[in-house]
Design a protein around this motif. Structure first.
Motif, PDB file in Angstrom:
ATOM      1  N   GLU A  29     115.811  19.061  24.446  1.00 21.79           N
ATOM      2  CA  GLU A  29     114.822  20.139  24.445  1.00 21.79           C
ATOM      3  C   GLU A  29     113.612  19.834  23.557  1.00 21.79           C
ATOM      4  OE1 GLU A  29     116.275  24.269  24.422  1.00 21.79           O
ATOM      5  OE2 GLU A  29     118.268  23.404  24.114  1.00 21.79           O
ATOM      6  N   ALA A  30     113.864  19.584  22.290  1.00 22.29           N
ATOM      7  CA  ALA A  30     112.761  19.400  21.352  1.00 22.29           C
ATOM      8  C   ALA A  30     111.856  18.240  21.755  1.00 22.29           C
ATOM      9  CB  ALA A  30     113.306  19.184  19.940  1.00 22.29           C
ATOM     10  N   ILE A  31     112.425  17.208  22.331  1.00 20.45           N
ATOM     11  CA  ILE A  31     111.638  16.026  22.699  1.00 20.45           C
ATOM     12  C   ILE A  31     110.629  16.343  23.804  1.00 20.45           C
ATOM     13  CG2 ILE A  31     113.151  15.105  24.517  1.00 20.45           C
ATOM     14  CD1 ILE A  31     112.738  12.333  23.048  1.00 20.45           C
ATOM     15  N   HIS A  32     110.807  17.469  24.492  1.00 23.00           N
ATOM     16  CA  HIS A  32     109.880  17.874  25.549  1.00 23.00           C
ATOM     17  C   HIS A  32     108.974  19.034  25.122  1.00 23.00           C
ATOM     18  CE1 HIS A  32     112.092  15.273  28.210  1.00 23.00           C
ATOM     19  NE2 HIS A  32     113.209  15.944  28.011  1.00 23.00           N
ATOM     20  N   ALA A  33     109.093  19.478  23.872  1.00 21.99           N
ATOM     21  CA  ALA A  33     108.333  20.633  23.405  1.00 21.99           C
ATOM     22  C   ALA A  33     106.909  20.257  23.050  1.00 21.99           C
ATOM     23  CB  ALA A  33     109.025  21.248  22.194  1.00 21.99           C
ATOM     24  N   GLU A  34     106.079  21.274  22.956  1.00 25.13           N
ATOM     25  CA  GLU A  34     104.712  21.056  22.475  1.00 25.13           C
ATOM     26  C   GLU A  34     104.706  20.848  20.972  1.00 25.13           C
ATOM     27  OE1 GLU A  34     100.254  23.021  22.950  1.00 25.13           O
ATOM     28  OE2 GLU A  34     101.967  23.832  24.039  1.00 25.13           O
ATOM     29  N   ALA A  35     105.631  21.523  20.292  1.00 27.12           N
ATOM     30  CA  ALA A  35     105.790  21.361  18.849  1.00 27.12           C
ATOM     31  C   ALA A  35     107.128  21.955  18.441  1.00 27.12           C
ATOM     32  CB  ALA A  35     104.663  22.050  18.085  1.00 27.12           C
ATOM     33  N   LEU A  36     107.654  21.473  17.312  1.00 29.28           N
ATOM     34  CA  LEU A  36     108.898  21.999  16.754  1.00 29.28           C
ATOM     35  C   LEU A  36     108.650  22.412  15.308  1.00 29.28           C
ATOM     36  CD1 LEU A  36     111.998  22.479  16.674  1.00 29.28           C
ATOM     37  CD2 LEU A  36     112.234  20.065  16.010  1.00 29.28           C
ATOM     38  N   TYR A  37     109.064  23.625  14.976  1.00 32.37           N
ATOM     39  CA  TYR A  37     108.991  24.120  13.598  1.00 32.37           C
ATOM     40  C   TYR A  37     110.407  24.315  13.074  1.00 32.37           C
ATOM     41  CZ  TYR A  37     103.986  25.053  14.016  1.00 32.37           C
ATOM     42  OH  TYR A  37     102.628  24.925  14.181  1.00 32.37           O
ATOM     43  N   VAL A  38     110.691  23.708  11.926  1.00 32.96           N
ATOM     44  CA  VAL A  38     111.966  23.882  11.241  1.00 32.96           C
ATOM     45  C   VAL A  38     111.677  24.716   9.998  1.00 32.96           C
ATOM     46  CG1 VAL A  38     113.951  22.745  10.193  1.00 32.96           C
ATOM     47  CG2 VAL A  38     112.701  21.613  12.060  1.00 32.96           C
ATOM     48  N   LEU A  39     112.159  25.966   9.990  1.00 29.82           N
ATOM     49  CA  LEU A  39     111.769  26.890   8.918  1.00 29.82           C
ATOM     50  C   LEU A  39     112.839  27.016   7.838  1.00 29.82           C
ATOM     51  CD1 LEU A  39     109.919  29.696  10.922  1.00 29.82           C
ATOM     52  CD2 LEU A  39     109.040  27.559   9.950  1.00 29.82           C
ATOM     53  N   GLY A  40     113.300  25.884   7.361  1.00 26.81           N
ATOM     54  CA  GLY A  40     114.152  25.866   6.182  1.00 26.81           C
ATOM     55  C   GLY A  40     115.650  25.909   6.447  1.00 26.81           C
ATOM     56  N   ASP A  41     116.393  25.438   5.450  1.00 32.17           N
ATOM     57  CA  ASP A  41     117.850  25.356   5.492  1.00 32.17           C
ATOM     58  C   ASP A  41     118.354  24.597   6.712  1.00 32.17           C
ATOM     59  OD1 ASP A  41     117.796  26.683   3.125  1.00 32.17           O
ATOM     60  OD2 ASP A  41     118.989  28.399   3.762  1.00 32.17           O
ATOM     61  N   LEU A  42     117.674  23.516   7.016  1.00 34.57           N
ATOM     62  CA  LEU A  42     118.200  22.588   8.017  1.00 34.57           C
ATOM     63  C   LEU A  42     119.535  22.051   7.528  1.00 34.57           C
ATOM     64  CD1 LEU A  42     117.718  20.786  10.602  1.00 34.57           C
ATOM     65  CD2 LEU A  42     116.840  19.061   9.014  1.00 34.57           C
ATOM     66  N   PHE A  43     119.634  21.827   6.227  1.00 36.07           N
ATOM     67  CA  PHE A  43     120.835  21.252   5.616  1.00 36.07           C
ATOM     68  C   PHE A  43     121.596  22.302   4.817  1.00 36.07           C
ATOM     69  CE2 PHE A  43     117.613  17.877   5.850  1.00 36.07           C
ATOM     70  CZ  PHE A  43     118.291  16.936   6.598  1.00 36.07           C
ATOM     71  N   GLU A  44     122.885  22.111   4.708  1.00 32.57           N
ATOM     72  CA  GLU A  44     123.684  22.935   3.801  1.00 32.57           C
ATOM     73  C   GLU A  44     123.190  22.725   2.374  1.00 32.57           C
ATOM     74  OE1 GLU A  44     126.525  25.465   2.162  1.00 32.57           O
ATOM     75  OE2 GLU A  44     125.656  25.295   4.170  1.00 32.57           O
ATOM     76  N   PHE A  45     122.888  21.475   2.052  1.00 36.76           N
ATOM     77  CA  PHE A  45     122.169  21.162   0.807  1.00 36.76           C
ATOM     78  C   PHE A  45     121.651  19.731   0.906  1.00 36.76           C
ATOM     79  CE2 PHE A  45     120.908  20.758  -3.488  1.00 36.76           C
ATOM     80  CZ  PHE A  45     120.792  22.046  -3.992  1.00 36.76           C
ATOM     81  N   TRP A  46     120.336  19.583   0.767  1.00 40.02           N
ATOM     82  CA  TRP A  46     119.732  18.255   0.778  1.00 40.02           C
ATOM     83  C   TRP A  46     119.689  17.747  -0.651  1.00 40.02           C
ATOM     84  CZ3 TRP A  46     119.081  14.489   3.954  1.00 40.02           C
ATOM     85  CH2 TRP A  46     118.137  13.478   3.709  1.00 40.02           C
ATOM     86  N   ILE A  47     120.417  16.682  -0.896  1.00 35.66           N
ATOM     87  CA  ILE A  47     120.598  16.206  -2.262  1.00 35.66           C
ATOM     88  C   ILE A  47     119.418  15.385  -2.760  1.00 35.66           C
ATOM     89  CG2 ILE A  47     121.732  13.990  -1.786  1.00 35.66           C
ATOM     90  CD1 ILE A  47     123.867  14.911  -3.884  1.00 35.66           C
ATOM     91  N   GLY A  48     118.540  14.980  -1.849  1.00 36.39           N
ATOM     92  CA  GLY A  48     117.354  14.208  -2.234  1.00 36.39           C
ATOM     93  C   GLY A  48     116.990  13.183  -1.184  1.00 36.39           C
TER      94      GLY A  48
END
Length: 243
Positions: A29-48
């Motif tokens: 899906e996303a690969i065919h979109a005009e744009a993708l917005y990720v509005l936070g908490d993609l990860f349970e916790f991003w360590i760095g």
């Protein structure tokens, strides 16, 4: 063409069903979109951004695949992935946004954000947020050994879980006056955010104008996507694989 919005996936090595749903979404899906917005908490916790684990590498690769295919990806930090930084952006091709960003959606202005700053009644969390967003503290954290980082993150996650159990749902929801203030400050009648895990389309009147607030859903039991095009928008779900 369609613009897609997601948030609150809480990906981690221990969430294989969510990770698989995310991969399918990105590749089909996303690969065919005009744009993708990720509005936070993609990860349970991003360590760095220095995380060299296989899990981190696979997530970076998913973003790199679609940005190299010409799909712009915009990333707003959440309360679980506030350490996503410039190195991650360079490695994946995503564009990092600020806490609040005004965008143009097919001629309609909207403000997008994670949503945690709208929860003004959650005083303890806002104090914690202010502390961990201090540049000097992040600078120090990013330079300590990975095994120490993991211990710190484990303690933070435990504290967050304990803290949530003692809070009312009202405290953890947005404050309407803050919603109206942010929308007025950006001169918009549309807001899109996540964080509260309460997918819904809210409307309210402000100065004689109908305002819309779209809340994205979490990915705990199914995928959750906002599909927005020139004609309409819809909060949609994506089932986890039954294979």
């Amino acid at each position: 063409m369609t613009t897609l919005f997601i948030s609150d996936l809480h990906l981690s090595p221990s969430t294989p069903e969510i990770n698989a749903c995310f991969r399918k979404f990105m590749r089909e899906e996303a690969i065919h979109a005009e744009a993708l917005y990720v509005l936070g908490d993609l990860f349970e916790f991003w360590i760095g951004d220095d995380d060299k684990s296989d899990f981190a590498a696979t997530i970076r690769e998913e973003f790199k695949r679609i940005t190299e295919n010409g799909v712009p990806v915009f990333f707003t930090q959440g309360n679980r992935d506030f350490l996503v930084g410039k190195r991650f952006a360079k490695q994946t091709g995503v564009t990092l946004l600020g806490d609040e960003t005004t965008i143009d959606l097919y001629g309609r202005k909207a403000v997008v954000l994670h949503g945690d700053t709208l929860c003004t009644r959650d005083v303890n969390y806002l104090k914690y947020r202010e502390k961990v967003h201090q540049p000097w503290l992040q600078w120090v954290f990013n330079r300590i050994p990975m095994f120490i980082k993991k211990k710190i993150v484990s303690k933070v996650q435990s504290d967050i879980k304990d803290d949530k159990q003692t809070k009312s749902l009202e405290i953890m929801d947005v404050t309407q006056s803050e919603v109206a203030r942010v929308m007025a400050a950006h001169g918009v009648d549309l807001m899109i955010h996540g964080h509260t895990h309460r997918p819904m389309v809210h409307t309210f009147d402000r100065s004689g104008t109908t305002n819309t607030r779209i809340v994205l859903g979490d990915w705990y039991t199914q995928g959750s996507v906002l599909s927005y095009d020139k004609e309409s928008f819809e909060l949609q779900t994506r089932p986890f694989s039954t294979d």
